[in-house]
Design a protein around this motif. Structure first.
Motif, PDB file in Angstrom:
ATOM      1  N   SER A 253      55.480  44.422  36.218  1.00  0.00           N
ATOM      2  CA  SER A 253      56.608  44.886  37.031  1.00  0.00           C
ATOM      3  C   SER A 253      57.141  43.818  37.978  1.00  0.00           C
ATOM      4  O   SER A 253      58.315  43.798  38.283  1.00  0.00           O
ATOM      5  CB  SER A 253      56.200  46.096  37.868  1.00  0.00           C
ATOM      6  N   THR A 254      56.261  42.919  38.440  1.00  0.00           N
ATOM      7  CA  THR A 254      56.718  41.942  39.433  1.00  0.00           C
ATOM      8  C   THR A 254      57.145  40.622  38.796  1.00  0.00           C
ATOM      9  O   THR A 254      57.863  39.846  39.417  1.00  0.00           O
ATOM     10  CB  THR A 254      55.597  41.594  40.425  1.00  0.00           C
ATOM     11  N   ALA A 255      56.674  40.348  37.576  1.00  0.00           N
ATOM     12  CA  ALA A 255      56.893  39.050  36.922  1.00  0.00           C
ATOM     13  C   ALA A 255      56.439  37.901  37.814  1.00  0.00           C
ATOM     14  O   ALA A 255      57.007  36.815  37.793  1.00  0.00           O
ATOM     15  CB  ALA A 255      58.352  38.852  36.502  1.00  0.00           C
ATOM     16  N   SER A 256      55.404  38.140  38.592  1.00  0.00           N
ATOM     17  CA  SER A 256      54.895  37.088  39.467  1.00  0.00           C
ATOM     18  C   SER A 256      53.373  37.165  39.572  1.00  0.00           C
ATOM     19  O   SER A 256      52.829  38.147  40.076  1.00  0.00           O
ATOM     20  CB  SER A 256      55.532  37.210  40.849  1.00  0.00           C
ATOM     21  N   SER A 257      52.706  36.115  39.084  1.00  0.00           N
ATOM     22  CA  SER A 257      51.244  36.101  39.200  1.00  0.00           C
ATOM     23  C   SER A 257      50.825  36.022  40.666  1.00  0.00           C
ATOM     24  O   SER A 257      49.799  36.587  41.045  1.00  0.00           O
ATOM     25  CB  SER A 257      50.655  34.882  38.486  1.00  0.00           C
ATOM     26  N   SER A 258      51.616  35.316  41.471  1.00  0.00           N
ATOM     27  CA  SER A 258      51.252  35.179  42.888  1.00  0.00           C
ATOM     28  C   SER A 258      51.357  36.507  43.611  1.00  0.00           C
ATOM     29  O   SER A 258      50.466  36.882  44.370  1.00  0.00           O
ATOM     30  CB  SER A 258      52.169  34.192  43.594  1.00  0.00           C
ATOM     31  N   ALA A 259      52.482  37.220  43.399  1.00  0.00           N
ATOM     32  CA  ALA A 259      52.639  38.499  44.094  1.00  0.00           C
ATOM     33  C   ALA A 259      51.572  39.490  43.632  1.00  0.00           C
ATOM     34  O   ALA A 259      51.172  40.379  44.376  1.00  0.00           O
ATOM     35  CB  ALA A 259      54.033  39.066  43.844  1.00  0.00           C
ATOM     36  N   THR A 260      51.085  39.309  42.406  1.00  0.00           N
ATOM     37  CA  THR A 260      50.062  40.221  41.881  1.00  0.00           C
ATOM     38  C   THR A 260      48.670  39.840  42.371  1.00  0.00           C
ATOM     39  O   THR A 260      47.739  40.652  42.319  1.00  0.00           O
ATOM     40  CB  THR A 260      50.096  40.194  40.326  1.00  0.00           C
ATOM     41  N   LEU A 261      48.527  38.596  42.834  1.00  0.00           N
ATOM     42  CA  LEU A 261      47.198  38.074  43.149  1.00  0.00           C
ATOM     43  C   LEU A 261      46.337  38.967  44.062  1.00  0.00           C
ATOM     44  O   LEU A 261      45.149  39.154  43.786  1.00  0.00           O
ATOM     45  CB  LEU A 261      47.327  36.666  43.737  1.00  0.00           C
ATOM     46  N   PRO A 262      46.891  39.536  45.139  1.00  0.00           N
ATOM     47  CA  PRO A 262      46.029  40.383  45.966  1.00  0.00           C
ATOM     48  C   PRO A 262      45.373  41.505  45.151  1.00  0.00           C
ATOM     49  O   PRO A 262      44.182  41.777  45.310  1.00  0.00           O
ATOM     50  CB  PRO A 262      46.992  40.962  47.009  1.00  0.00           C
ATOM     51  N   VAL A 263      46.157  42.095  44.243  1.00  0.00           N
ATOM     52  CA  VAL A 263      45.613  43.189  43.440  1.00  0.00           C
ATOM     53  C   VAL A 263      44.631  42.653  42.392  1.00  0.00           C
ATOM     54  O   VAL A 263      43.585  43.255  42.131  1.00  0.00           O
ATOM     55  CB  VAL A 263      46.762  43.988  42.774  1.00  0.00           C
ATOM     56  N   THR A 264      44.950  41.479  41.821  1.00  0.00           N
ATOM     57  CA  THR A 264      44.028  40.872  40.856  1.00  0.00           C
ATOM     58  C   THR A 264      42.662  40.628  41.518  1.00  0.00           C
ATOM     59  O   THR A 264      41.611  40.935  40.942  1.00  0.00           O
ATOM     60  CB  THR A 264      44.592  39.515  40.354  1.00  0.00           C
ATOM     61  N   LEU A 265      42.697  40.104  42.732  1.00  0.00           N
ATOM     62  CA  LEU A 265      41.441  39.847  43.445  1.00  0.00           C
ATOM     63  C   LEU A 265      40.697  41.138  43.730  1.00  0.00           C
ATOM     64  O   LEU A 265      39.483  41.232  43.547  1.00  0.00           O
ATOM     65  CB  LEU A 265      41.747  39.154  44.785  1.00  0.00           C
ATOM     66  N   GLU A 266      41.465  42.128  44.154  1.00  0.00           N
ATOM     67  CA  GLU A 266      40.840  43.403  44.525  1.00  0.00           C
ATOM     68  C   GLU A 266      40.157  44.049  43.324  1.00  0.00           C
ATOM     69  O   GLU A 266      38.992  44.458  43.393  1.00  0.00           O
ATOM     70  CB  GLU A 266      41.918  44.322  45.108  1.00  0.00           C
ATOM     71  N   VAL A 267      40.872  44.139  42.194  1.00  0.00           N
ATOM     72  CA  VAL A 267      40.246  44.800  41.036  1.00  0.00           C
ATOM     73  C   VAL A 267      39.067  43.985  40.508  1.00  0.00           C
ATOM     74  O   VAL A 267      38.067  44.541  40.069  1.00  0.00           O
ATOM     75  CB  VAL A 267      41.241  45.093  39.876  1.00  0.00           C
ATOM     76  N   ALA A 268      39.182  42.660  40.574  1.00  0.00           N
ATOM     77  CA  ALA A 268      38.087  41.827  40.063  1.00  0.00           C
ATOM     78  C   ALA A 268      36.824  42.020  40.903  1.00  0.00           C
ATOM     79  O   ALA A 268      35.728  42.202  40.369  1.00  0.00           O
ATOM     80  CB  ALA A 268      38.501  40.357  40.055  1.00  0.00           C
ATOM     81  N   GLU A 269      37.000  42.021  42.217  1.00  0.00           N
ATOM     82  CA  GLU A 269      35.816  42.095  43.072  1.00  0.00           C
ATOM     83  C   GLU A 269      35.289  43.524  43.208  1.00  0.00           C
ATOM     84  O   GLU A 269      34.094  43.768  43.133  1.00  0.00           O
ATOM     85  CB  GLU A 269      36.133  41.515  44.456  1.00  0.00           C
ATOM     86  N   GLU A 270      36.207  44.459  43.411  1.00  0.00           N
ATOM     87  CA  GLU A 270      35.763  45.828  43.703  1.00  0.00           C
ATOM     88  C   GLU A 270      35.477  46.635  42.441  1.00  0.00           C
ATOM     89  O   GLU A 270      34.549  47.430  42.415  1.00  0.00           O
ATOM     90  CB  GLU A 270      36.823  46.571  44.526  1.00  0.00           C
ATOM     91  N   LYS A 271      36.307  46.461  41.425  1.00  0.00           N
ATOM     92  CA  LYS A 271      36.125  47.313  40.237  1.00  0.00           C
ATOM     93  C   LYS A 271      35.280  46.626  39.176  1.00  0.00           C
ATOM     94  O   LYS A 271      34.399  47.224  38.598  1.00  0.00           O
ATOM     95  CB  LYS A 271      37.481  47.687  39.645  1.00  0.00           C
ATOM     96  N   ALA A 272      35.594  45.335  38.914  1.00  0.00           N
ATOM     97  CA  ALA A 272      34.849  44.665  37.839  1.00  0.00           C
ATOM     98  C   ALA A 272      33.578  44.018  38.382  1.00  0.00           C
ATOM     99  O   ALA A 272      32.785  43.479  37.610  1.00  0.00           O
ATOM    100  CB  ALA A 272      35.725  43.633  37.159  1.00  0.00           C
ATOM    101  N   ARG A 273      33.402  44.087  39.695  1.00  0.00           N
ATOM    102  CA  ARG A 273      32.189  43.553  40.333  1.00  0.00           C
ATOM    103  C   ARG A 273      31.939  42.082  39.994  1.00  0.00           C
ATOM    104  O   ARG A 273      30.805  41.669  39.724  1.00  0.00           O
ATOM    105  CB  ARG A 273      30.952  44.377  39.926  1.00  0.00           C
TER     106      ARG A 273
END
Ligand code: ASP
Length: 394
Positions: A253-273
């Motif tokens: 939806s954003t077409a931006s890896s940077s704008a997505t980064l906070p969520v990428t970090l969050e799912v990686a650390e919190e969900k994928a451990r």
């Protein structure tokens, strides 16, 4: 419904609904475009400080810096290897399909060709504050990296600094968690406004070219990356995708890896451990260096432009496209249309006219969404693989 209680599912539904509704009521979505833009701003608000704190923290948390040497090489090999596989897939497909278009350039983008020294100098901050102000990812990572090394050298005296950045990092992640709740609403208006403005017509007129890129992205994201994930970590790729899917959906939806980064970090650390030491470093770096989707698209687009100009590119020229597409994807920033800009490097390498970019503009945003999603998925697969290597080394 239980299905709809999860934010990830709501996000997917919002994307589908937005596409359908925007085709029926385009003006409504144009009027509410500001809501999507607001959501994007909220995400961007956390990006620069979060890149800084996560890279800084992941380094000061490393117990043994020698791990960096051992993993650094493999990380680079992963980045370049997967990007190369992706470009290869793209070149293979484009040679099969041979898409081309009538040359009727409506609009010529004014782009300056990038040089290699521009790319190199861009790694370093000219002024740290300016880099933060412009969310220049690599210079911020560079500064965080060297500052963390200096803090490790200073030792106990730097403890307050570490604790401060640790607190800031946690707080920014908590803030991101709050923003994630707005994702379904945000993507609904972002995607809706885009579909309302562009419609589906350009997609149909450039169907062969767009189809080749989409097929390549699907093969890379749906086959190559899952296979690598399974081979290196024995993780079930589909299960892993479901765990982290919020990030690729948001990237779409954003077409931006940077704008997505906070969520990428969050799912990686919190969900994928994934360990924060790994995720905190690999993901910010990957968001700008590791762009499999962008590289594939650049190679296909360059070949499409060549075919449209009636040029036949031989194996040597295709190898040049291969190399420069990998490089150009490394040099592209994680923002919308960045790939379009760095493609000047690819076009120039084989002497194609920059005006050729005018041929692909109409569908670029749509392809940008898809390639960004693959970029982010590639980062998350990389983070999992490198996390597994890290666990074996540590
Ligand atoms: N928008 C892409 C990204 O943020 C870069 C590109 O234009 O290909 O990953």
């Amino acid at each position: 419904m239980k299905f709809l209680r999860r934010i990830e599912n709501q996000t997917l539904l919002a994307i589908v609904l937005a596409i359908i509704l925007a085709l029926i009521f385009p003006s409504l979505f144009l009027r509410f475009e500001v809501l999507g833009k607001t959501f994007l701003r909220l995400l961007k608000m956390v990006v620069a400080p979060l890149i800084f704190t996560s890279v800084f923290m992941s380094l000061v948390h490393l117990k043994d810096l020698r791990i960096l040497e051992r993993l650094g090489f493999r990380t680079l090999a992963y980045y370049l290897g997967t990007t190369a596989l992706s470009v290869f897939t793209g070149l293979f497909l484009v040679n099969l399909v041979r898409p081309s278009a009538e040359i009727t350039l409506v609009e010529t983008p004014k782009l300056r060709a990038l040089s290699l020294s521009d790319l190199f100098l861009g790694l370093f901050p000219e002024n740290v504050v300016q880099s933060f102000a412009r969310t220049e990812v690599i210079p911020i990572i560079f500064f965080a990296f060297v500052l963390a090394l200096a803090a490790l050298k200073v030792g106990p005296k730097a403890e307050p600094l570490k604790r401060f950045f640790e607190a800031l990092n946690e707080t920014l992640l908590a803030l991101t968690r709050g923003l994630i709740r707005l994702t379904p609403m945000g993507v609904f208006f972002l995607v809706g406004a885009l579909v309302a403005r562009e419609g589906l017509a350009p997609l149909l007129s450039l169907a062969e070219y767009a189809g080749t890129v989409v097929l390549g992205l699907a093969l890379h994201g749906g086959l190559t990356l899952p296979l690598l994930l399974y081979l290196f970590t024995r993780t079930n790729p589909w299960g892993y995708f479901l765990t982290v899917r919020e990030a690729p959906f948001l990237a779409l939806s954003t077409a931006s890896s940077s704008a997505t980064l906070p969520v990428t970090l969050e799912v990686a650390e919190e969900k994928a451990r994934i360990k924060p030491e790994v995720a905190g470093f690999i993901l910010p770096l990957g968001s700008t260096i590791n762009m499999d989707g962008t590289a594939l698209y650049e190679a296909v687009a360059a070949m499409f432009i060549a075919y449209s100009y009636g040029l036949k590119l031989g194996i040597f020229q295709q190898m040049l496209i291969f190399l420069t597409a990998v490089l150009a994807s490394v040099g592209a920033a994680g923002i919308p249309s960045a790939g379009l800009v760095t493609m000047t490097l690819v076009l120039q390498s084989v002497g194609l006219p920059l005006e050729g970019l005018g041929l692909i503009l109409a569908v670029d945003r749509f392809l940008d969404m898809l390639r960004t999603s693959v970029n982010v998925w590639g980062d998350l697969v990389g983070a999992k693989i490198i996390d597994t290597w890290f666990s074996k080394e540590a």
